[in-house]
Every structure is written in C-alpha cells, then in structure tokens.
Scaffold this motif. Structure first.
Motif, PDB file in Angstrom:
ATOM      1  N   ASN A 100       0.805  -1.227   0.000  1.00  0.00           N
ATOM      2  CA  ASN A 100       0.000   0.000   0.000  1.00  0.00           C
ATOM      3  C   ASN A 100       0.831   1.267   0.000  1.00  0.00           C
ATOM      4  N   SER A 101       2.030   1.212   0.531  1.00  0.00           N
ATOM      5  CA  SER A 101       2.848   2.422   0.635  1.00  0.00           C
ATOM      6  C   SER A 101       3.945   2.424  -0.417  1.00  0.00           C
ATOM      7  N   SER A 102       3.562   2.172  -1.658  1.00  0.00           N
ATOM      8  CA  SER A 102       4.562   2.087  -2.726  1.00  0.00           C
ATOM      9  C   SER A 102       5.248   3.421  -2.968  1.00  0.00           C
ATOM     10  N   GLY A 103       4.579   4.541  -2.708  1.00  0.00           N
ATOM     11  CA  GLY A 103       5.201   5.848  -2.902  1.00  0.00           C
ATOM     12  C   GLY A 103       6.377   6.063  -1.968  1.00  0.00           C
ATOM     13  N   SER A 104       6.186   5.756  -0.698  1.00  0.00           N
ATOM     14  CA  SER A 104       7.278   5.952   0.255  1.00  0.00           C
ATOM     15  C   SER A 104       8.283   4.811   0.190  1.00  0.00           C
ATOM     16  N   SER A 105       7.909   3.723  -0.454  1.00  0.00           N
ATOM     17  CA  SER A 105       8.820   2.587  -0.490  1.00  0.00           C
ATOM     18  C   SER A 105       9.921   2.765  -1.523  1.00  0.00           C
ATOM     19  N   ASN A 106       9.783   3.743  -2.442  1.00  0.00           N
ATOM     20  CA  ASN A 106      10.854   3.966  -3.408  1.00  0.00           C
ATOM     21  C   ASN A 106      12.152   4.323  -2.699  1.00  0.00           C
ATOM     22  N   GLY A 107      12.082   5.182  -1.705  1.00  0.00           N
ATOM     23  CA  GLY A 107      13.267   5.528  -0.926  1.00  0.00           C
ATOM     24  C   GLY A 107      13.807   4.329  -0.184  1.00  0.00           C
ATOM     25  N   LYS A 108      12.888   3.529   0.367  1.00  0.00           N
ATOM     26  CA  LYS A 108      13.308   2.312   1.069  1.00  0.00           C
ATOM     27  C   LYS A 108      13.935   1.327   0.102  1.00  0.00           C
ATOM     28  N   ASN A 109      13.348   1.200  -1.088  1.00  0.00           N
ATOM     29  CA  ASN A 109      13.900   0.286  -2.086  1.00  0.00           C
ATOM     30  C   ASN A 109      15.297   0.713  -2.499  1.00  0.00           C
ATOM     31  N   ILE A 110      15.495   2.006  -2.672  1.00  0.00           N
ATOM     32  CA  ILE A 110      16.818   2.505  -3.030  1.00  0.00           C
ATOM     33  C   ILE A 110      17.804   2.173  -1.918  1.00  0.00           C
ATOM     34  N   LYS A 111      17.391   2.392  -0.669  1.00  0.00           N
ATOM     35  CA  LYS A 111      18.252   2.091   0.473  1.00  0.00           C
ATOM     36  C   LYS A 111      18.583   0.603   0.506  1.00  0.00           C
ATOM     37  N   ARG A 112      17.581  -0.259   0.277  1.00  0.00           N
ATOM     38  CA  ARG A 112      17.808  -1.707   0.276  1.00  0.00           C
ATOM     39  C   ARG A 112      18.790  -2.101  -0.817  1.00  0.00           C
ATOM     40  N   VAL A 113      18.607  -1.531  -2.003  1.00  0.00           N
ATOM     41  CA  VAL A 113      19.487  -1.849  -3.123  1.00  0.00           C
ATOM     42  C   VAL A 113      20.909  -1.365  -2.813  1.00  0.00           C
ATOM     43  N   GLU A 114      21.021  -0.181  -2.226  1.00  0.00           N
ATOM     44  CA  GLU A 114      22.343   0.326  -1.857  1.00  0.00           C
ATOM     45  C   GLU A 114      22.999  -0.567  -0.814  1.00  0.00           C
ATOM     46  N   ASP A 115      22.220  -1.020   0.183  1.00  0.00           N
ATOM     47  CA  ASP A 115      22.753  -1.920   1.211  1.00  0.00           C
ATOM     48  C   ASP A 115      23.219  -3.228   0.583  1.00  0.00           C
ATOM     49  N   LYS A 116      22.412  -3.732  -0.338  1.00  0.00           N
ATOM     50  CA  LYS A 116      22.776  -4.981  -1.000  1.00  0.00           C
ATOM     51  C   LYS A 116      24.040  -4.793  -1.838  1.00  0.00           C
ATOM     52  N   LEU A 117      24.154  -3.645  -2.486  1.00  0.00           N
ATOM     53  CA  LEU A 117      25.334  -3.341  -3.290  1.00  0.00           C
ATOM     54  C   LEU A 117      26.582  -3.293  -2.413  1.00  0.00           C
ATOM     55  N   VAL A 118      26.481  -2.642  -1.254  1.00  0.00           N
ATOM     56  CA  VAL A 118      27.619  -2.579  -0.329  1.00  0.00           C
ATOM     57  C   VAL A 118      28.012  -3.994   0.102  1.00  0.00           C
ATOM     58  N   HIS A 119      27.016  -4.809   0.428  1.00  0.00           N
ATOM     59  CA  HIS A 119      27.277  -6.192   0.837  1.00  0.00           C
ATOM     60  C   HIS A 119      27.969  -6.963  -0.290  1.00  0.00           C
ATOM     61  N   LEU A 120      27.479  -6.824  -1.512  1.00  0.00           N
ATOM     62  CA  LEU A 120      28.068  -7.531  -2.640  1.00  0.00           C
ATOM     63  C   LEU A 120      29.474  -7.026  -2.955  1.00  0.00           C
ATOM     64  N   LYS A 170      31.612  -5.887  -0.745  1.00  0.00           N
ATOM     65  CA  LYS A 170      32.475  -6.490   0.280  1.00  0.00           C
ATOM     66  C   LYS A 170      32.755  -7.949  -0.061  1.00  0.00           C
ATOM     67  N   GLU A 171      31.719  -8.661  -0.474  1.00  0.00           N
ATOM     68  CA  GLU A 171      31.885 -10.071  -0.829  1.00  0.00           C
ATOM     69  C   GLU A 171      32.811 -10.218  -2.032  1.00  0.00           C
ATOM     70  N   LEU A 172      32.670  -9.343  -3.024  1.00  0.00           N
ATOM     71  CA  LEU A 172      33.544  -9.367  -4.201  1.00  0.00           C
ATOM     72  C   LEU A 172      34.992  -9.116  -3.803  1.00  0.00           C
ATOM     73  N   ALA A 173      35.226  -8.156  -2.923  1.00  0.00           N
ATOM     74  CA  ALA A 173      36.587  -7.858  -2.474  1.00  0.00           C
ATOM     75  C   ALA A 173      37.196  -9.065  -1.765  1.00  0.00           C
ATOM     76  N   LEU A 174      36.405  -9.732  -0.936  1.00  0.00           N
ATOM     77  CA  LEU A 174      36.882 -10.910  -0.226  1.00  0.00           C
ATOM     78  C   LEU A 174      37.222 -12.030  -1.200  1.00  0.00           C
ATOM     79  N   VAL A 175      36.326 -12.299  -2.119  1.00  0.00           N
ATOM     80  CA  VAL A 175      36.533 -13.383  -3.081  1.00  0.00           C
ATOM     81  C   VAL A 175      37.720 -13.058  -3.998  1.00  0.00           C
ATOM     82  N   SER A 176      37.859 -11.818  -4.402  1.00  0.00           N
ATOM     83  CA  SER A 176      38.991 -11.414  -5.242  1.00  0.00           C
ATOM     84  C   SER A 176      40.301 -11.606  -4.491  1.00  0.00           C
ATOM     85  N   SER A 177      40.318 -11.258  -3.220  1.00  0.00           N
ATOM     86  CA  SER A 177      41.510 -11.432  -2.400  1.00  0.00           C
ATOM     87  C   SER A 177      41.871 -12.914  -2.285  1.00  0.00           C
ATOM     88  N   GLN A 178      40.862 -13.758  -2.068  1.00  0.00           N
ATOM     89  CA  GLN A 178      41.101 -15.203  -1.983  1.00  0.00           C
ATOM     90  C   GLN A 178      41.632 -15.737  -3.307  1.00  0.00           C
TER      91      GLN A 178
END
Length: 142
Positions: free
Chosen positions: A78-98, A100-108
């Motif tokens: 129901n709150s799709s309008g306000s969820s755009n900001g949340k979705n961007i935040k989620r995608v950014e968080d996921k990007l940061v996580h990925l 970090k994971e890429l850096a770890l795997v590259s180092s290995q």
C-alpha cells in the motif's frame, strides 16, 4: 515485538527474525534488501533458522506472527510511494554487501593464484635440478 512469557523459543526466534527483516538487518545474505511486499512466512522461518514450513496457519500459537507478516506485506504494497526511498536504500545496502563479498573473493583468488605460481616455479626448479642430476651421473660414469 519481544517474546512474551509462555511463547516457544521457535516462535520467539521467528519474531526476532521478522524484526531483523523489517529493520533491513537480516542474518541470511539472500534476505538483504528484501522487498517487504514479498515477505512471507517461509522467509521469516528461514531467517529464524528453520525450514520453510515452520510457521503454519494450523498452529494457533503461530497465528499472531502470521498476521503480522501479512500486515507488513500489505503495508509494503500500500505504501509504494514511500517505499521507493526504502527500495533505493535496500538496493544500496545490497550493493555494499556484494562489493564487500567481491573484495573478499577477489583477495582469496589472488592468494590462490600467487600460491599456484610459487608452486609452479618450485616444480620447474625441481625438474631442472633432476635433469642436471641425471646429466651429472651420466658424465661421472663415462
């Protein structure tokens, strides 16, 4: 969403898992950046460390948390309008996580490649030494 007295440990774990999902801080990496409009009982069960079918409508004690999950999903839809900001935040968080994971795997990978090159050099040295040893033995016998 604190576990009350008389609530099973499993149900308490599911409540904590639901709160982590709502806060965007899940333990299960696949749940990072989860769109809450896709929240299900099976996702909460997995996040809590159980199999997908742990939470059931047939268990009376599970009905309140199932209702909370449904309400969270409905609210997200129901709150799709306000969820755009949340979705961007989620995608950014996921990007940061990925990242970090890429850096770890590259180092290995780099560490393993370095070890392989060192081993390859050592094998070449040993092969050369073996050839020289055979050559020296042949010369000594003549």
């Amino acid at each position: 969403m604190k576990s009350g007295v008389g609530i099973s440990k499993g149900l308490g774990a599911c409540e904590e898992a639901l709160q982590r999902l709502l806060d965007g801080k899940p333990f299960v990496p696949e749940h990072l950046g989860l769109d809450l409009s896709k929240l299900t009982a099976s996702i909460v069960s997995l996040e809590a460390g159980f199999d997908r079918g742990y939470l059931k409508k047939s268990r009376k004690a599970h009905l309140p948390i199932l209702a909370m999950i449904e309400a969270c999903r409905a609210d997200a839809n129901n709150s799709s309008g306000s969820s755009n900001g949340k979705n961007i935040k989620r995608v950014e968080d996921k990007l940061v996580h990925l990242e970090k994971e890429l850096a770890l795997v590259s180092s290995q990978r780099d560490r393993v490649l370095t070890q392989n090159l060192q081993l390859w050099d050592r094998v070449r040295e040993l092969e050369l030494a073996a050839r020289q040893s055979k050559s020296l033995k042949v010369r000594l016998h003549h």
